[in-house]
Design a protein around this motif. Structure first.
Motif, PDB file in Angstrom:
ATOM      1  N   ALA A  51       1.043  -1.065   0.121  1.00  0.00           N
ATOM      2  CA  ALA A  51      -0.011  -0.252  -0.074  1.00  0.00           C
ATOM      3  C   ALA A  51       0.791   1.390  -0.052  1.00  0.00           C
ATOM      4  CB  ALA A  51      -0.953  -0.072   1.138  1.00  0.00           C
ATOM      5  N   VAL A  54       2.044   1.674  -3.656  1.00  0.00           N
ATOM      6  CA  VAL A  54       1.170   2.219  -4.456  1.00  0.00           C
ATOM      7  C   VAL A  54       0.851   3.864  -4.073  1.00  0.00           C
ATOM      8  CG1 VAL A  54      -1.353   2.041  -4.847  1.00  0.00           C
ATOM      9  CG2 VAL A  54       0.328  -0.051  -4.717  1.00  0.00           C
ATOM     10  N   MET A  55       0.887   4.013  -2.878  1.00  0.00           N
ATOM     11  CA  MET A  55       0.471   5.472  -2.452  1.00  0.00           C
ATOM     12  C   MET A  55       1.613   6.524  -3.146  1.00  0.00           C
ATOM     13  SD  MET A  55      -2.201   6.026  -0.756  1.00  0.00           S
ATOM     14  CE  MET A  55      -1.784   7.775  -0.362  1.00  0.00           C
ATOM     15  N   LEU A 106      -0.583  -5.002  -7.964  1.00  0.00           N
ATOM     16  CA  LEU A 106      -1.906  -5.505  -7.396  1.00  0.00           C
ATOM     17  C   LEU A 106      -2.076  -6.828  -7.653  1.00  0.00           C
ATOM     18  CD1 LEU A 106      -4.174  -2.250  -7.872  1.00  0.00           C
ATOM     19  CD2 LEU A 106      -3.146  -3.231  -5.756  1.00  0.00           C
ATOM     20  N   LEU A 117     -11.185  -4.249  -0.776  1.00  0.00           N
ATOM     21  CA  LEU A 117     -10.040  -3.726  -1.510  1.00  0.00           C
ATOM     22  C   LEU A 117      -9.797  -4.374  -2.807  1.00  0.00           C
ATOM     23  CD1 LEU A 117      -7.773  -2.072  -1.492  1.00  0.00           C
ATOM     24  CD2 LEU A 117      -6.522  -3.962  -0.157  1.00  0.00           C
ATOM     25  N   ALA A 121      -9.627  -2.326  -5.998  1.00  0.00           N
ATOM     26  CA  ALA A 121      -8.603  -2.705  -7.041  1.00  0.00           C
ATOM     27  C   ALA A 121      -9.039  -3.018  -8.371  1.00  0.00           C
ATOM     28  CB  ALA A 121      -7.604  -3.520  -6.661  1.00  0.00           C
ATOM     29  N   GLN A 150      -8.056   4.940  -3.623  1.00  0.00           N
ATOM     30  CA  GLN A 150      -7.187   5.839  -2.626  1.00  0.00           C
ATOM     31  C   GLN A 150      -7.274   5.666  -1.472  1.00  0.00           C
ATOM     32  OE1 GLN A 150      -4.953   8.431  -4.535  1.00  0.00           O
ATOM     33  NE2 GLN A 150      -3.865   8.766  -2.483  1.00  0.00           N
ATOM     34  N   ILE A 153      -6.447   2.146  -0.180  1.00  0.00           N
ATOM     35  CA  ILE A 153      -5.177   2.216   0.086  1.00  0.00           C
ATOM     36  C   ILE A 153      -4.471   2.892   1.100  1.00  0.00           C
ATOM     37  CG2 ILE A 153      -2.925   2.764  -1.079  1.00  0.00           C
ATOM     38  CD1 ILE A 153      -4.130   0.041  -2.256  1.00  0.00           C
ATOM     39  N   SER A 157      -2.432   1.325   4.314  1.00  0.00           N
ATOM     40  CA  SER A 157      -0.966   1.718   4.537  1.00  0.00           C
ATOM     41  C   SER A 157      -0.666   2.297   5.862  1.00  0.00           C
ATOM     42  CB  SER A 157      -0.438   3.114   3.658  1.00  0.00           C
ATOM     43  OG  SER A 157      -1.171   4.194   3.681  1.00  0.00           O
TER      44      SER A 157
END
Length: 158
Positions: A51, A54-55, A106, A117, A121, A150, A153, A157
């Motif tokens: 996460a 990805v962020m 992912l 989630l 995704a 967003q 994620i 995180s």
């Protein structure tokens, strides 16, 4: 070596010796490594690590969108600014590669995608694929970036 028309013309019209074979082959090698890096997805030890990565990519995309995108301050205040040209370039050299990296992460780490989630995704994937397709063949509309992805994620995180 395959080059865009601008670079092809520039190199062909340059005086002999300006661009050595070694230099051109070096550029080719660097470009091939860059392209190959798009398909190399990391395997993470846990969902939080994934996460966070990805962020970082989403944050980079968002920064370019807010600075140069169609709703950015520079594009709105001055339609004749270079924001549109910069946005067109950033979509191709930043956003599309970042979206591909996210989709690869992912997919490679799909075991971390549980319940809602997983659905978020999938929404991101639908958006990213349609967004990319729209860059090459314009369509009337496509799924916009899912803000819910967003949020999911971001929560993961923490």
């Amino acid at each position: 070596i395959l080059l865009c028309p601008t670079c092809h013309r520039k190199i062909d019209k340059a005086p002999d010796g300006t661009y050595s074979v070694e230099m051109l082959l070096g550029w080719k090698h660097e470009h091939e490594e860059w392209v190959n890096s798009w398909s190399e997805a990391k395997v993470f030890a846990n969902a939080k690590e994934m996460a966070i990565e990805v962020m970082h990519l989403l944050d980079e995309n968002y920064m370019h969108f807010t600075e140069y995108g169609p709703m950015s301050e520079s594009a709105q205040k001055n339609p004749g600014s270079t924001a549109q040209a910069i946005w067109a370039a950033r979509k191709l050299d930043v956003l599309l590669p970042n979206n591909r990296k996210i989709m690869q992460m992912l997919e490679t780490n799909s075991g971390f995608l549980k319940g809602a989630l997983r659905q978020e995704a999938q929404k991101f994937k639908m958006h990213a694929e349609a967004f990319e397709g729209n860059q090459y063949d314009r369509v009337e509309e496509y799924p916009l970036f899912p803000a819910s992805f967003q949020l999911a994620i971001t929560e993961l995180s923490k």
